[in-house]
Design an enzyme around this catalytic site. Structure first.
Site, mmCIF file in Angstrom:
data_model
loop_
_atom_site.group_PDB
_atom_site.id
_atom_site.type_symbol
_atom_site.label_atom_id
_atom_site.label_comp_id
_atom_site.label_asym_id
_atom_site.label_seq_id
_atom_site.Cartn_x
_atom_site.Cartn_y
_atom_site.Cartn_z
ATOM 1 N N LYS A 179 4.273 15.159 5.428
ATOM 2 C CA LYS A 179 5.130 14.387 6.321
ATOM 3 C C LYS A 179 5.941 13.417 5.479
ATOM 4 C CE LYS A 179 4.778 10.576 8.608
ATOM 5 N NZ LYS A 179 6.206 10.125 8.539
ATOM 6 N N GLU A 389 4.842 -8.473 -2.645
ATOM 7 C CA GLU A 389 5.824 -7.515 -3.147
ATOM 8 C C GLU A 389 7.160 -7.731 -2.442
ATOM 9 O OE1 GLU A 389 5.475 -2.839 -4.380
ATOM 10 O OE2 GLU A 389 4.748 -3.410 -2.406
#
Length: 484
Positions: A179, A389
């Site tokens: 996917k 991040e």
């Protein structure tokens, strides 16, 4: 290189391409203009179930295919990727705004990964543990494929992520259902078409764009023997919880907040050039293992800051198809707003001294998802930008005095994917590398994701390996046979 015609993206269940799925459609937005450029069919649970059942049936013959034949198919696949590298580079620009040079580099690296694991097909072996004379039984181990493997990849660098996962899984004899992220569908679609052309049998590889429903169906399907995921920790926790229900193993390649330690004996010019290239020039900073925290010794700190600004100022921001562009847009408006929000909070909280950038691009780029190349010095190690991040073209610079302080700063996050050292003192390199909390340590420009070296992290960066013998072992189980 001219812009390429966008493929008519399909839901690929083996060799069968579906023009629509039960998950509806996704309007793909051009990352430069924000305008809709394609409607992508999305799979739901029905298509995932069909793909897994098809793969389970195909596995019966694929696992028995001679290793030499699998090797030849994967080598042919690598050749086709190489022949279409210009097209892949253009699709990377249309998928996520990656400048053409970066897209070309990822295509060439994908060729290397596919060829490397093609070479493993006929070299897998077990061990002999005992004979009748030594222990009264003949015991050995046999490597076997797992069966049907589920793979979920994120949007940054879909081609290289496919090559890092699909190639070893197929080389080991597994069938694969992938996917990809629905927001970067074009390169995966071409990958599926070339896989068929290479001779990968029907049902062995399915590539199915889909949303949350498709991802949940893939993770929870009882015939998926293992799940390999690249993405963020929020989705990873949900996947791991679902895997736990069926005691299903997984590989988690997650984010990073990697530090690069620059010592006075380094080649300063080269180290500064790498610092900008790897934090700003590569995918506009949207990479999990990029060295986005630069730790600089006090004796060279001011000199390094000046050089960083001078180098980054030469980086052209703009349309990835435009000649000379080094920094493209970030993936979408949501990412752009998130990054600008983090930078605004850093300014408000005085988390560091902004040397350049720090804003959404203006002028002719104002309507796109463009962030100014940003360098922030004197960063507070406990601030949000130092700990979370950012995933944008932002380099943070910290000062240190001693080796111990540098190591402590480098290890002071929850992540542990990569670390970097800039030094020409070989004793220091070995000494510091041993102390860094990271899955890999890269010195003086060494590449993180070579196919022959294991890549993976620890802590919030996940677990498991991609690359090297360890990368194919993730898709094998070793059966012991003992004969009394």
């Amino acid at each position: 290189m001219a812009e390429t015609t966008l493929p008519d993206v399909k839901i690929w269940i083996g060799h069968k391409g579906l023009g629509k799925g039960s998950g509806g459609t996704h309007a793909h937005l051009n990352p430069v203009t924000g305008e809709t450029q394609a409607d992508i069919p999305l799979a739901g649970k029905a298509e995932i179930d069909q793909a897994v059942e098809t793969a389970a049936e195909a596995f019966k013959s694929w696992r028995m295919t001679r290793p030499e034949q699998r090797r030849d198919i994967l080598n042919r696949f690598a050749e086709l990727i190489d022949q279409h590298k210009d097209e892949f580079a253009a699709l990377a620009a249309r998928d996520g705004g990656t400048p053409l040079m970066g897209g070309m580099g990822m295509a060439m690296l994908s060729v290397q990964w596919t060829k490397y694991y093609a070479g493993w097909c006929d070299k897998l072996d077990g061990d002999l543990y005992s004979t009748y004379d030594t222990r009264g039984e003949f015991a050995y181990s046999v490597p076997e494929p797992l069966g049907v493997v589920g793979i979920i990849i994120t949007w940054n660098g879909p081609l290289i992520s496919l090559s890092m996962k699909v190639a070893p899984a197929l080389a080991a004899g597994n069938c694969v259902v992938v996917k990809p992220a629905e927001i970067t569908p074009f390169a995966p679609d071409l990958y599926a078409r070339l896989a068929r052309e290479a001779g990968i049998p029907d049902g062995v590889l399915s590539i199915i764009p889909g949303g949350i429903e498709a991802g949940e169906a893939l993770v929870t399907h009882p015939k998926i023997e293992k799940l390999s995921f690249t993405g963020g920790p929020i989705a990873a926790r949900k996947i791991m919880a679902a895997c736990a229900e069926n005691i299903k193993p997984s590989v988690m390649e997650l984010g990073g907040k990697s530090a690069s330690l620059m010592f006075p004996d380094a080649d300063i010019d080269a180290a500064c050039a790498r610092a900008i290239q790897w934090s700003i020039g590569v995918m506009a900073g949207q990479g999990c293992a990029l060295p986005t925290r630069l730790l600089v010794h006090k004796d060279i700190y001011e000199e390094v800051c000046e050089k960083l600004v001078a180098i980054a100022s030469q980086y052209k921001v703009g349309d990835p198809f435009e000649e000379g562009v080094a920094v493209g847009p970030v993936i979408n408006r949501a990412a752009c707003d998130r990054i600008v929000g983090m930078l605004d909070r850093a300014k408000a909280e005085k988390s560091g001294r902004i040397l350049m950038g720090g804003n959404h691009c203006g002028g002719k780029l104002a309507n796109g998802n463009f962030i100014e190349p940003t360098i922030i010095a004197d960063v507070d190690p406990r601030s949000e930008i130092a700990q979370i991040e950012i995933f944008g073209p932002v380099l943070l610079v910290f000062r240190f005095e001693t080796e111990d302080e540098a190591v402590a700063l480098a290890n002071d996050t929850e992540y542990g994917l990569a670390a970097y050292i800039q030094s020409n003192d070989i004793k220091r390199i070995h000494r510091v590398a041993e102390r860094l909390k990271a899955g890999g340590v890269y010195v003086n420009g060494a590449v993180q994701i070579n196919p022959h070296t294991p890549f993976g992290g620890l802590g919030l960066s996940g677990f498991g390996k991609e690359g090297g013998r360890a990368g194919i072992d993730e898709f094998l189980r070793y059966k012991t046979v003992a004969i009394a």
